[in-house]
Design a protein around this motif. Structure first.
Motif, mmCIF file in Angstrom:
data_model
loop_
_atom_site.group_PDB
_atom_site.id
_atom_site.type_symbol
_atom_site.label_atom_id
_atom_site.label_comp_id
_atom_site.label_asym_id
_atom_site.label_seq_id
_atom_site.Cartn_x
_atom_site.Cartn_y
_atom_site.Cartn_z
ATOM 1 N N ASN A 422 0.835 -1.202 0.000
ATOM 2 C CA ASN A 422 0.000 0.000 0.000
ATOM 3 C C ASN A 422 0.870 1.253 0.000
ATOM 4 O O ASN A 422 1.884 1.313 0.694
ATOM 5 C CB ASN A 422 -0.891 0.023 1.243
ATOM 6 N N ARG A 423 0.462 2.260 -0.801
ATOM 7 C CA ARG A 423 1.116 3.567 -0.781
ATOM 8 C C ARG A 423 0.352 4.444 0.200
ATOM 9 O O ARG A 423 -0.846 4.686 0.029
ATOM 10 C CB ARG A 423 1.121 4.206 -2.170
ATOM 11 N N ILE A 424 1.049 4.921 1.239
ATOM 12 C CA ILE A 424 0.390 5.602 2.354
ATOM 13 C C ILE A 424 0.996 6.985 2.529
ATOM 14 O O ILE A 424 2.214 7.153 2.557
ATOM 15 C CB ILE A 424 0.556 4.782 3.655
ATOM 16 N N SER A 425 0.139 7.982 2.678
ATOM 17 C CA SER A 425 0.597 9.350 2.923
ATOM 18 C C SER A 425 0.920 9.539 4.401
ATOM 19 O O SER A 425 0.046 9.328 5.253
ATOM 20 C CB SER A 425 -0.481 10.351 2.505
ATOM 21 N N PRO A 426 2.154 9.928 4.734
ATOM 22 C CA PRO A 426 2.470 10.206 6.149
ATOM 23 C C PRO A 426 1.548 11.257 6.743
ATOM 24 O O PRO A 426 1.166 11.161 7.909
ATOM 25 C CB PRO A 426 3.912 10.704 6.102
ATOM 26 N N GLN A 427 1.180 12.256 5.927
ATOM 27 C CA GLN A 427 0.374 13.343 6.478
ATOM 28 C C GLN A 427 -1.013 12.870 6.893
ATOM 29 O O GLN A 427 -1.591 13.392 7.851
ATOM 30 C CB GLN A 427 0.247 14.488 5.468
ATOM 31 N N GLU A 428 -1.535 11.875 6.204
ATOM 32 C CA GLU A 428 -2.856 11.373 6.582
ATOM 33 C C GLU A 428 -2.819 10.746 7.977
ATOM 34 O O GLU A 428 -3.738 10.914 8.778
ATOM 35 C CB GLU A 428 -3.348 10.360 5.547
ATOM 36 N N ILE A 429 -1.738 10.019 8.251
ATOM 37 C CA ILE A 429 -1.574 9.429 9.585
ATOM 38 C C ILE A 429 -1.358 10.531 10.617
ATOM 39 O O ILE A 429 -1.948 10.515 11.708
ATOM 40 C CB ILE A 429 -0.392 8.440 9.592
ATOM 41 N N GLU A 430 -0.511 11.507 10.281
ATOM 42 C CA GLU A 430 -0.230 12.607 11.202
ATOM 43 C C GLU A 430 -1.507 13.384 11.527
ATOM 44 O O GLU A 430 -1.760 13.732 12.686
ATOM 45 C CB GLU A 430 0.815 13.528 10.584
ATOM 46 N N SER A 431 -2.315 13.657 10.505
ATOM 47 C CA SER A 431 -3.556 14.407 10.718
ATOM 48 C C SER A 431 -4.514 13.640 11.621
ATOM 49 O O SER A 431 -5.174 14.225 12.485
ATOM 50 C CB SER A 431 -4.226 14.703 9.370
ATOM 51 N N ALA A 432 -4.582 12.332 11.414
ATOM 52 C CA ALA A 432 -5.459 11.511 12.251
ATOM 53 C C ALA A 432 -4.994 11.510 13.697
ATOM 54 O O ALA A 432 -5.811 11.584 14.633
ATOM 55 C CB ALA A 432 -5.513 10.086 11.706
ATOM 56 N N ALA A 433 -3.669 11.439 13.904
ATOM 57 C CA ALA A 433 -3.134 11.459 15.265
ATOM 58 C C ALA A 433 -3.428 12.793 15.948
ATOM 59 O O ALA A 433 -3.851 12.838 17.116
ATOM 60 C CB ALA A 433 -1.635 11.180 15.238
ATOM 61 N N LEU A 434 -3.237 13.884 15.229
ATOM 62 C CA LEU A 434 -3.488 15.208 15.790
ATOM 63 C C LEU A 434 -4.969 15.414 16.085
ATOM 64 O O LEU A 434 -5.338 16.077 17.064
ATOM 65 C CB LEU A 434 -2.977 16.284 14.835
ATOM 66 N N ALA A 435 -5.821 14.838 15.250
ATOM 67 C CA ALA A 435 -7.267 15.002 15.425
ATOM 68 C C ALA A 435 -7.786 14.339 16.690
ATOM 69 O O ALA A 435 -8.862 14.688 17.177
ATOM 70 C CB ALA A 435 -7.996 14.455 14.204
ATOM 71 N N THR A 436 -7.039 13.415 17.253
ATOM 72 C CA THR A 436 -7.475 12.771 18.493
ATOM 73 C C THR A 436 -7.419 13.712 19.687
ATOM 74 O O THR A 436 -8.069 13.478 20.700
ATOM 75 C CB THR A 436 -6.605 11.534 18.811
#
Length: 517
Positions: A422-436
């Protein structure tokens, strides 16, 4: 020409570039141009200072030579961009936070004929750091030498396409590379930003970003284009920024996300907030929570999220009127920029389709100094769909454009995590972590793994106090609800503080090196 929606109405900025040193001639002679620790320079003082400094440079080096500065924000570092341009020379600003080895590389690579630096920084240089043909002048001696030389150069008539500056950027690999910027690049950048920010002659800009950074240098140039006043500040703590805003009735503040996070964590008295008209962000995306915090703290100020890269200065900004409804958008093209989204087949991407951001137009830099290979990788012919044509900057950044024409950042092509196919965007993970709401800052990386290709590692700074073990459990639980299985981090790391690079951004390179990514 593709331009952004200007807050100042339908008036279009003048697209005719001028010699960069003409910026000193625009403000009212008696108005403040620069507020330093020990004195205040009016525009009349600015003109005289630029003329004398240009005369000193002309007595030291030939036209076309590179002149370097390595000092904190002050009269020398603020006037030199204009003085070097007036003398027909090329300014090489060196970040004052760099160490001797990096400085030695920049001096050798640029072929600088002159280095002006603070005495303490000069003492830190080792044998062999200064090239044999490079003269050294201590910052404290510059003013006296310029007065003694007694040579004043009047406004120039330089070709706007002449090289005016080389800004060295720290890449993720290899030695820093020098981005070549012309008079036109810097002049039109100043015009563009002053226009879409709606800057006026009564504006006061607090310059907290490094002047060796294109975003930082534009603090000076765009303010002076508008005839306003700049207050340079080298701060130690976020509270220093707050105090300066109150003391100088600052109207304009530019920062990068790590600094904005710090500024939202300190108390702002009313006198520091009341004068603020606009805040600008670049060097990384703002989170929705950070946008909400800034809007709550500065309800009367406009917030301008922006995206840029040194190779093309600035590409997009989000109209403040859209910040509340589209807080994660990069916005649209700034004046003098044409922004295309090109898919993997080289065609314009459709709405909602991911592609590479390609920047065309007169803000595109002239390439990398003495580096044809890396220039060829990034500076390539514009796509056939471009209205400008010529050379474009192929950013390597992956973006999407929605049905309304607003752009959204997806991730860097060379930073994408490839895990289990899978090609995964680091920013998508970062945004999800920050949104918590559990972490104040987060950075995601792919670390080589024999089974997965990349294992996903996340480095976070907690938002508050509490046991790390319990915090990690909560973060895992919330991310499991928000992200698909293939995007779940495999390893969590925690830091009390995040390392910052010389431009004030989170130092991803240092973290990657530490984690072996």
């Amino acid at each position: 020409m593709t331009t952004g929606n200007s807050p100042s109405g339908s008036l279009q900025p003048d697209p005719t570039p001028q010699p960069l040193d003409q910026l000193a001639e625009l403000g009212d002679a008696q108005s403040r141009a620069l507020v330093l620790r020990a004195k205040v320079l009016t525009y009349a003082d600015l003109r005289q200072g630029v003329a004398l400094l240009a005369g000193l440079l002309a007595s030291k080096c030939e036209q076309g030579s590179r002149v370097a500065s390595w000092a904190a924000k002050g009269e020398l570092t603020c006037l030199l961009p204009l003085a070097a341009a007036r003398a027909g020379m090329i300014h090489v600003p060196i970040n004052p936070l760099l160490k001797h080895g990096q400085v030695a590389h920049i001096l050798r690579d640029s072929g600088a004929c002159l280095l002006m630096a603070t005495p303490a920084r000069l003492k830190s240089l080792e044998e062999g750091d200064i090239p044999p043909n490079c003269e050294v002048i201590a910052e404290d001696d510059v003013s006296g030498l310029a007065s003694a030389a007694g040579q004043s150069l009047g406004p120039s008539d330089r070709d706007p396409d002449e090289l005016a500056a080389i800004l060295y950027t720290s890449g993720s690999t290899g030695a820093p590379k020098g981005v070549m910027l012309s008079h036109a690049n810097l002049w039109l950048g100043a015009v563009s930003v002053a226009h879409y920010l709606g800057m006026e002659a009564d504006d006061v800009t607090l310059a907290v970003l490094p002047l060796s950074f294109d975003y930082g240098q534009n603090q000076l140039l765009s303010t002076w284009y508008a005839g306003g006043c700049v207050v340079p500040l080298d701060y130690l703590f976020p509270k220093d920024v707050v105090k300066a805003c109150a003391k100088h009735a600052v109207t304009t503040l530019a920062a990068v996300p790590p600094l904005w996070v710090q500024l939202t964590e300190v108390e702002w008295p009313e006198e520091a907030v009341a004068s603020m008209r606009r805040m600008t962000n670049s060097g990384g995306a703002l989170t929705e929570d950070l946008v909400a915090d800034l809007r709550a703290m500065f309800p009367e100020a406009q917030l301008f999220p922006m995206y840029g890269l040194t190779e093309a200065f600035r590409s997009t900004y989000l109209d403040p009127a859209l910040v509340n409804t589209h807080p994660t958008s990069m916005g649209r093209a700034i004046p003098f920029a044409e922004i295309l989204v090109i898919d993997d087949e080289g065609d314009p991407a459709r709405a909602g389709e991911e592609g590479e951001l390609v920047h065309c137009g007169p803000l595109v830099a002239q390439g990398y100094w003495q580096d044809q290979d890396r220039t060829a990788e990034r500076f390539k012919p514009a796509p056939p769909s471009s209205s400008y044509g010529g050379v474009a900057v192929w950013s390597g950044d992956r973006v999407k454009r929605d049905q309304d024409g607003l752009l959204y950042f997806v991730g860097r092509r060379d930073a994408m995590i490839k895990s289990a196919g899978n090609r995964i965007s680091p920013q998508e993970i970062e945004s999800a972590a920050l949104a918590t709401g559990l972490v104040a800052e987060a950075v995601a990386f792919g670390v080589a793994d024999a089974k997965l290709g990349h294992a996903i590692h996340v480095v976070s700074r907690p938002d508050g106090e509490g046991a790390i073990e319990e915090l990690e459990k909560q973060l895992k639980r919330q991310l499991s609800r928000e992200l698909p299985n293939f995007m779940q981090p495999h390893v969590y790391h925690w830091r009390d503080t995040m390392p910052l690079n010389p431009n004030g951004k989170i130092d991803r390179t240092a973290l990657k090196k530490e984690l072996g990514a």
